[in-house]
Design a protein around this motif. Structure first.
Motif, PDB file in Angstrom:
ATOM      1  N   LYS A 183      25.077 -92.339 -44.451  1.00  0.00           N
ATOM      2  CA  LYS A 183      24.612 -93.492 -43.847  1.00  0.00           C
ATOM      3  C   LYS A 183      24.663 -94.663 -44.826  1.00  0.00           C
ATOM      4  N   THR A 184      25.542 -95.649 -44.690  1.00  0.00           N
ATOM      5  CA  THR A 184      25.534 -96.872 -45.405  1.00  0.00           C
ATOM      6  C   THR A 184      24.571 -97.822 -45.191  1.00  0.00           C
ATOM      7  N   GLY A 185      24.517 -98.048 -43.700  1.00  0.00           N
ATOM      8  CA  GLY A 185      23.725 -99.240 -43.612  1.00  0.00           C
ATOM      9  C   GLY A 185      24.704-100.440 -42.903  1.00  0.00           C
ATOM     10  N   PHE A 186      25.938-100.316 -43.372  1.00  0.00           N
ATOM     11  CA  PHE A 186      26.931-101.141 -42.953  1.00  0.00           C
ATOM     12  C   PHE A 186      28.471-100.869 -43.428  1.00  0.00           C
ATOM     13  N   ASN A 187      28.638 -99.825 -42.287  1.00  0.00           N
ATOM     14  CA  ASN A 187      30.185 -99.184 -42.826  1.00  0.00           C
ATOM     15  C   ASN A 187      31.220-100.077 -43.111  1.00  0.00           C
ATOM     16  N   GLU A 188      31.211-101.077 -42.204  1.00  0.00           N
ATOM     17  CA  GLU A 188      32.349-102.356 -42.486  1.00  0.00           C
ATOM     18  C   GLU A 188      32.629-102.717 -43.905  1.00  0.00           C
ATOM     19  N   ALA A 189      31.484-102.592 -44.508  1.00  0.00           N
ATOM     20  CA  ALA A 189      31.705-102.934 -46.101  1.00  0.00           C
ATOM     21  C   ALA A 189      31.918-101.790 -46.792  1.00  0.00           C
ATOM     22  N   PHE A 190      31.384-100.759 -46.566  1.00  0.00           N
ATOM     23  CA  PHE A 190      31.551 -99.568 -47.450  1.00  0.00           C
ATOM     24  C   PHE A 190      32.662 -98.477 -47.324  1.00  0.00           C
ATOM     25  N   PHE A 191      33.249 -98.667 -45.977  1.00  0.00           N
ATOM     26  CA  PHE A 191      34.182 -97.903 -45.676  1.00  0.00           C
ATOM     27  C   PHE A 191      35.390 -98.890 -45.875  1.00  0.00           C
ATOM     28  N   LEU A 210      33.786 -95.296 -58.249  1.00  0.00           N
ATOM     29  CA  LEU A 210      32.890 -95.322 -57.174  1.00  0.00           C
ATOM     30  C   LEU A 210      33.701 -95.181 -55.772  1.00  0.00           C
ATOM     31  N   ILE A 211      34.971 -95.108 -55.917  1.00  0.00           N
ATOM     32  CA  ILE A 211      35.633 -94.868 -54.634  1.00  0.00           C
ATOM     33  C   ILE A 211      36.002 -93.491 -54.300  1.00  0.00           C
ATOM     34  N   LYS A 212      35.547 -92.926 -53.396  1.00  0.00           N
ATOM     35  CA  LYS A 212      35.828 -91.310 -52.918  1.00  0.00           C
ATOM     36  C   LYS A 212      36.517 -91.248 -51.426  1.00  0.00           C
ATOM     37  N   PRO A 213      37.417 -90.529 -51.470  1.00  0.00           N
ATOM     38  CA  PRO A 213      38.177 -90.180 -49.920  1.00  0.00           C
ATOM     39  C   PRO A 213      36.938 -89.903 -48.822  1.00  0.00           C
ATOM     40  N   LEU A 214      37.333 -90.372 -47.604  1.00  0.00           N
ATOM     41  CA  LEU A 214      36.204 -90.298 -47.003  1.00  0.00           C
ATOM     42  C   LEU A 214      36.859 -89.392 -45.508  1.00  0.00           C
ATOM     43  N   LEU A 215      36.050 -88.707 -45.101  1.00  0.00           N
ATOM     44  CA  LEU A 215      36.371 -87.889 -43.634  1.00  0.00           C
ATOM     45  C   LEU A 215      35.165 -88.226 -42.837  1.00  0.00           C
ATOM     46  N   ARG A 216      35.303 -88.880 -41.514  1.00  0.00           N
ATOM     47  CA  ARG A 216      34.363 -89.115 -40.835  1.00  0.00           C
ATOM     48  C   ARG A 216      34.419 -87.646 -39.761  1.00  0.00           C
ATOM     49  N   GLY A 217      33.266 -87.668 -38.974  1.00  0.00           N
ATOM     50  CA  GLY A 217      33.172 -86.584 -37.842  1.00  0.00           C
ATOM     51  C   GLY A 217      34.674 -86.408 -37.206  1.00  0.00           C
ATOM     52  N   ARG A 218      34.724 -87.558 -36.690  1.00  0.00           N
ATOM     53  CA  ARG A 218      36.111 -87.336 -35.675  1.00  0.00           C
ATOM     54  C   ARG A 218      37.356 -87.109 -36.448  1.00  0.00           C
ATOM     55  N   ILE A 273      21.474-105.248 -50.743  1.00  0.00           N
ATOM     56  CA  ILE A 273      21.340-103.765 -50.585  1.00  0.00           C
ATOM     57  C   ILE A 273      22.907-103.320 -50.551  1.00  0.00           C
ATOM     58  N   ILE A 274      22.962-102.544 -51.696  1.00  0.00           N
ATOM     59  CA  ILE A 274      24.175-101.970 -52.140  1.00  0.00           C
ATOM     60  C   ILE A 274      24.242-100.195 -51.829  1.00  0.00           C
ATOM     61  N   SER A 275      24.518 -99.912 -50.456  1.00  0.00           N
ATOM     62  CA  SER A 275      24.260 -98.454 -50.125  1.00  0.00           C
ATOM     63  C   SER A 275      23.033 -97.883 -50.645  1.00  0.00           C
ATOM     64  N   GLY A 276      21.925 -98.704 -50.475  1.00  0.00           N
ATOM     65  CA  GLY A 276      20.680 -98.164 -50.794  1.00  0.00           C
ATOM     66  C   GLY A 276      20.312 -98.510 -52.328  1.00  0.00           C
ATOM     67  N   LEU A 277      21.171 -99.414 -52.925  1.00  0.00           N
ATOM     68  CA  LEU A 277      20.863 -99.652 -54.456  1.00  0.00           C
ATOM     69  C   LEU A 277      20.757-101.131 -54.284  1.00  0.00           C
ATOM     70  N   LYS A 278      19.460-101.604 -54.774  1.00  0.00           N
ATOM     71  CA  LYS A 278      19.020-102.917 -54.601  1.00  0.00           C
ATOM     72  C   LYS A 278      19.373-103.611 -55.901  1.00  0.00           C
ATOM     73  N   HIS A 279      20.082-104.896 -55.745  1.00  0.00           N
ATOM     74  CA  HIS A 279      20.448-105.516 -56.840  1.00  0.00           C
ATOM     75  C   HIS A 279      20.210-107.158 -56.636  1.00  0.00           C
ATOM     76  N   LYS A 280      19.572-107.589 -57.396  1.00  0.00           N
ATOM     77  CA  LYS A 280      19.241-109.291 -57.214  1.00  0.00           C
ATOM     78  C   LYS A 280      20.548-110.225 -57.439  1.00  0.00           C
ATOM     79  N   ILE A 281      20.428-110.870 -56.369  1.00  0.00           N
ATOM     80  CA  ILE A 281      21.624-111.695 -56.432  1.00  0.00           C
ATOM     81  C   ILE A 281      21.368-112.852 -57.432  1.00  0.00           C
ATOM     82  N   GLN A 282      22.331-113.071 -58.345  1.00  0.00           N
ATOM     83  CA  GLN A 282      22.236-113.858 -59.342  1.00  0.00           C
ATOM     84  C   GLN A 282      22.581-115.615 -58.937  1.00  0.00           C
TER      85      GLN A 282
END
Length: 282
Positions: A183-191, A210-218, A273-282
């Motif tokens: 669960k990314t919280g925002f697939n449009e960004a992380f897919f 950090l970029i991995k091949p992706l298989l969805r349930g479908r 919020i980056i896939s659960g990793l919080k990073h302060k905006i500079q």
């Protein structure tokens, strides 16, 4: 004695007239099963009329090799015949026959074969021109036949892998429950697609980490999966990444603006919020 046959249409026994299918049952065919096909009875009849050492060859559907209704035929061959070879011809070989077809060549044995261990039969997957069948040679492909198993054409390596698999407990018996995948919280960004992946890596080669091949349930079918050139930007919290080390990805994710922002505790700056990793905006 030699018997040969080609079948261009197949008749299920349960679809026959009542008198006819009951007649086959009363004839005490060992291969009779109501949900089966009449060619299974031809297998048995041809073997019965052979002399000892005689050879029969049949071209039929190959469904009996794996379907449940074919278990009686597999058991019959296992116990009563010397199977000289099985040739899988695949689909669309004969006009009017849309099923997958195969050739089975077998000879009569002197009495029932009284063994309980698996038997190995020569086999081959033959998808070339039928005119080349006369020069066919059986190589490393085999069928490991057992009275209670499906017949599958495999080479020695495939069979050894298959045996290892069936020796282990099936996934359904492990008592585990799978509720959700990533669960990314925002697939449009992380897919991302192939083009975006290539652009990120071209901008910064470290992005590839950090970029991995992706298989969805479908994308996952019963016996195979379909890769649709989708990828996941996998900035998992457990990795404890410093997003500053991946500037191209950071820039890409920040381009989504408020859709990746959330308010922190009162008095704190907004955080990305980056896939659960919080990073302060500079």
């Amino acid at each position: 004695m030699r018997v040969g046959s080609t079948a261009r249409s197949y008749v299920q026994i349960q679809g026959m007239e009542k008198e006819l299918k009951e007649g086959y049952k009363e004839a005490n065919y060992k291969s009779y099963v109501l949900t089966g096909d009449i060619y299974q009875l031809f297998f048995e009849k041809s073997l019965n009329v052979l002399k000892i050492g005689g050879i029969a060859g049949m071209i039929t559907s190959n469904k009996w090799m794996q379907a449940s209704y074919g278990a009686v035929t597999r058991d019959y061959f296992y116990r009563n015949a010397n199977v000289n070879g099985v040739i899988d011809l695949g689909a669309g070989r004969f006009q009017g026959a849309t099923v997958d077809t195969s050739i089975i060549i077998y000879s009569k044995n002197d009495g029932e074969i009284k063994i309980n261990e698996p038997r190995e039969f020569k086999a081959i997957k033959f998808y070339d021109d039928l005119s080349e069948l006369k020069d066919i040679e059986f190589n490393n492909d085999i069928i490991v036949a057992n009275k209670d198993k499906q017949w599958v054409i495999m080479n020695n390596l495939e069979n050894s892998i298959f045996e290892k698999i069936i020796k282990n407990k099936p996934l359904k018996d492990w008592g585990i429950q799978i509720n959700y995948g990533i669960k990314t919280g925002f697939n449009e960004a992380f897919f991302i697609d192939e083009e975006t992946k290539n652009n990120l890596i071209e901008e910064d080669a470290k992005s590839g980490e950090l970029i991995k091949p992706l298989l969805r349930g479908r994308d996952i079918k019963r016996y195979n999966c379909i890769f649709n050139s989708l990828y996941l930007i996998s900035t998992f919290p457990a990795l404890k990444l410093n997003i500053d080390n991946y500037p191209a990805i950071k820039k890409y994710l920040k381009s989504f603006g408020k859709r990746l922002e959330q308010s922190g505790e009162k008095g704190c700056r907004k955080k990305l919020i980056i896939s659960g990793l919080k990073h302060k905006i500079q």
